[in-house]
Write a protein that holds these residues in place. Structure first.
Motif, PDB file in Angstrom:
ATOM      1  N   VAL A   1       0.860  -1.179   0.000  1.00  0.00           N
ATOM      2  CA  VAL A   1       0.000   0.000   0.000  1.00  0.00           C
ATOM      3  C   VAL A   1       0.895   1.227   0.000  1.00  0.00           C
ATOM      4  O   VAL A   1       1.738   1.384   0.902  1.00  0.00           O
ATOM      5  CB  VAL A   1      -0.946   0.036   1.208  1.00  0.00           C
ATOM      6  N   ASN A   2       0.746   2.068  -1.020  1.00  0.00           N
ATOM      7  CA  ASN A   2       1.565   3.271  -1.161  1.00  0.00           C
ATOM      8  C   ASN A   2       3.052   2.939  -1.065  1.00  0.00           C
ATOM      9  O   ASN A   2       3.852   3.683  -0.488  1.00  0.00           O
ATOM     10  CB  ASN A   2       1.179   4.313  -0.103  1.00  0.00           C
ATOM     11  N   GLY A   3       3.424   1.795  -1.649  1.00  0.00           N
ATOM     12  CA  GLY A   3       4.821   1.399  -1.694  1.00  0.00           C
ATOM     13  C   GLY A   3       5.332   0.645  -0.489  1.00  0.00           C
ATOM     14  O   GLY A   3       6.454   0.129  -0.503  1.00  0.00           O
ATOM     15  N   GLU A   4       4.537   0.531   0.578  1.00  0.00           N
ATOM     16  CA  GLU A   4       4.942  -0.166   1.794  1.00  0.00           C
ATOM     17  C   GLU A   4       4.281  -1.531   1.854  1.00  0.00           C
ATOM     18  O   GLU A   4       3.064  -1.662   1.641  1.00  0.00           O
ATOM     19  CB  GLU A   4       4.575   0.647   3.034  1.00  0.00           C
ATOM     20  N   GLN A   5       5.057  -2.565   2.154  1.00  0.00           N
ATOM     21  CA  GLN A   5       4.514  -3.915   2.191  1.00  0.00           C
ATOM     22  C   GLN A   5       3.650  -4.125   3.429  1.00  0.00           C
ATOM     23  O   GLN A   5       3.995  -3.677   4.528  1.00  0.00           O
ATOM     24  CB  GLN A   5       5.641  -4.954   2.161  1.00  0.00           C
ATOM     25  N   VAL A   6       2.527  -4.797   3.233  1.00  0.00           N
ATOM     26  CA  VAL A   6       1.625  -5.140   4.338  1.00  0.00           C
ATOM     27  C   VAL A   6       2.086  -6.482   4.911  1.00  0.00           C
ATOM     28  O   VAL A   6       2.037  -7.505   4.223  1.00  0.00           O
ATOM     29  CB  VAL A   6       0.162  -5.240   3.844  1.00  0.00           C
ATOM     30  N   ARG A   7       2.535  -6.451   6.145  1.00  0.00           N
ATOM     31  CA  ARG A   7       3.016  -7.671   6.811  1.00  0.00           C
ATOM     32  C   ARG A   7       2.314  -7.815   8.144  1.00  0.00           C
ATOM     33  O   ARG A   7       2.142  -6.846   8.877  1.00  0.00           O
ATOM     34  CB  ARG A   7       4.520  -7.604   7.052  1.00  0.00           C
ATOM     35  N   GLY A   8       1.962  -9.027   8.487  1.00  0.00           N
ATOM     36  CA  GLY A   8       1.391  -9.277   9.810  1.00  0.00           C
ATOM     37  C   GLY A   8       0.048  -8.612  10.004  1.00  0.00           C
ATOM     38  O   GLY A   8      -0.986  -9.102   9.543  1.00  0.00           O
ATOM     39  N   GLN A   9       0.034  -7.457  10.642  1.00  0.00           N
ATOM     40  CA  GLN A   9      -1.206  -6.753  10.935  1.00  0.00           C
ATOM     41  C   GLN A   9      -1.827  -6.189   9.667  1.00  0.00           C
ATOM     42  O   GLN A   9      -1.115  -5.737   8.764  1.00  0.00           O
ATOM     43  CB  GLN A   9      -0.953  -5.608  11.927  1.00  0.00           C
ATOM     44  N   PRO A  10      -3.152  -6.203   9.577  1.00  0.00           N
ATOM     45  CA  PRO A  10      -3.805  -5.628   8.395  1.00  0.00           C
ATOM     46  C   PRO A  10      -3.638  -4.115   8.357  1.00  0.00           C
ATOM     47  O   PRO A  10      -3.361  -3.475   9.381  1.00  0.00           O
ATOM     48  CB  PRO A  10      -5.268  -6.033   8.572  1.00  0.00           C
ATOM     49  N   TYR A  11      -3.827  -3.552   7.181  1.00  0.00           N
ATOM     50  CA  TYR A  11      -3.689  -2.112   6.978  1.00  0.00           C
ATOM     51  C   TYR A  11      -5.071  -1.480   6.883  1.00  0.00           C
ATOM     52  O   TYR A  11      -5.939  -1.983   6.179  1.00  0.00           O
ATOM     53  CB  TYR A  11      -2.897  -1.837   5.697  1.00  0.00           C
ATOM     54  N   ARG A  12      -5.273  -0.364   7.595  1.00  0.00           N
ATOM     55  CA  ARG A  12      -6.540   0.370   7.555  1.00  0.00           C
ATOM     56  C   ARG A  12      -6.556   1.247   6.307  1.00  0.00           C
ATOM     57  O   ARG A  12      -5.779   2.182   6.179  1.00  0.00           O
ATOM     58  CB  ARG A  12      -6.698   1.225   8.803  1.00  0.00           C
ATOM     59  N   LEU A  13      -7.448   0.938   5.349  1.00  0.00           N
ATOM     60  CA  LEU A  13      -7.478   1.654   4.083  1.00  0.00           C
ATOM     61  C   LEU A  13      -8.067   3.055   4.232  1.00  0.00           C
ATOM     62  O   LEU A  13      -9.002   3.275   5.001  1.00  0.00           O
ATOM     63  CB  LEU A  13      -8.293   0.867   3.053  1.00  0.00           C
ATOM     64  N   GLN A  14      -7.502   3.987   3.461  1.00  0.00           N
ATOM     65  CA  GLN A  14      -7.986   5.355   3.397  1.00  0.00           C
ATOM     66  C   GLN A  14      -8.232   5.729   1.936  1.00  0.00           C
ATOM     67  O   GLN A  14      -7.609   5.169   1.029  1.00  0.00           O
ATOM     68  CB  GLN A  14      -6.954   6.314   3.989  1.00  0.00           C
TER      69      GLN A  14
END
Length: 216
Positions: A74-87
């Protein structure tokens, strides 16, 4: 998935064989991957069978990587482990081969009014123009926005100078000079370069007019 509510959040594919496709997020959980039982089936071989999942909760939407081989970003950063809160405006990349944007419901227009040439998003209702999470500020002038919207809607077809004049200056008294048209096009190019200095979105077709060129 059924497109029942045109104002619900959705994914917009920007890059890949499905570029231009939109998926409204109408379920509590949406799985993306190559497996035939995924909610969104993607054929690219770099994408895992069960690659990622978007989950709806009381606070919005979460993006979770499902242990994919080539990663979810997301935005160049890998999502690992914890989910990412989308905006709203987040750029999602699966295995670096498929790029899409998340459009939040409160910012979403009816589907036919959202134009997505490449990564550029043009919002007719609010006159907002953005590239990913970066937005043009200050906004385009009314004349610049009218020209951009017409070019985007032409979908790569050439727009003549006469078309520009009818669209931008419909009530002009007397003639509008070529210099005025050229100045408007030049300034719009400058403003779009603020978002993407590496791509020229407006091509001059000598003897004919102008064409909108989205990135490959």
């Amino acid at each position: 998935m059924n497109e029942q509510n045109p104002y619900q959040p959705m994914l917009v594919i920007y890059k890949g064989p499905l570029a231009g496709t939109r998926w409204p997020l109408s379920h509590e959980s949406v799985t993306l991957g190559r497996a035939p039982d995924c909610d969104i089936v993607l054929s690219e071989r770099q994408i895992s069978r069960y690659h990622a999942r978007i989950e709806h909760d009381a606070d919005g939407y979460l993006l979770r990587d499902l242990g994919s081989k080539n990663g979810t970003f997301v935005n160049g950063e890998q999502v690992r482990g914890q989910p990412y809160r989308l905006q709203d405006g987040d750029e999602i990349s699966l295995a670096t081969t498929l790029q899409m944007g998340f459009v939040a419901g409160e910012a979403t227009l009816p589907l036919e009014e959202v134009f997505t040439p490449g990564l550029l998003v043009v919002d007719e209702a609010s006159r907002r123009v953005r590239l990913g999470r970066k937005e043009l500020d200050p906004p385009l002038s009314p004349a610049q926005f009218a020209l951009l919207t017409m070019l985007v809607k032409s979908e790569g077809a050439v727009v003549t100078r006469e078309d520009v004049i009818r669209c931008v200056w419909p009530d002009a008294v007397g003639g509008v000079t070529d210099q005025a048209v050229d100045a408007l096009v030049y300034r719009l190019r400058e403003r779009l370069a603020e978002l993407d200095p590496d791509h020229n979105y407006i091509t001059t077709v000598r003897g004919h007019g102008f064409r909108f060129d989205k990135p490959a």
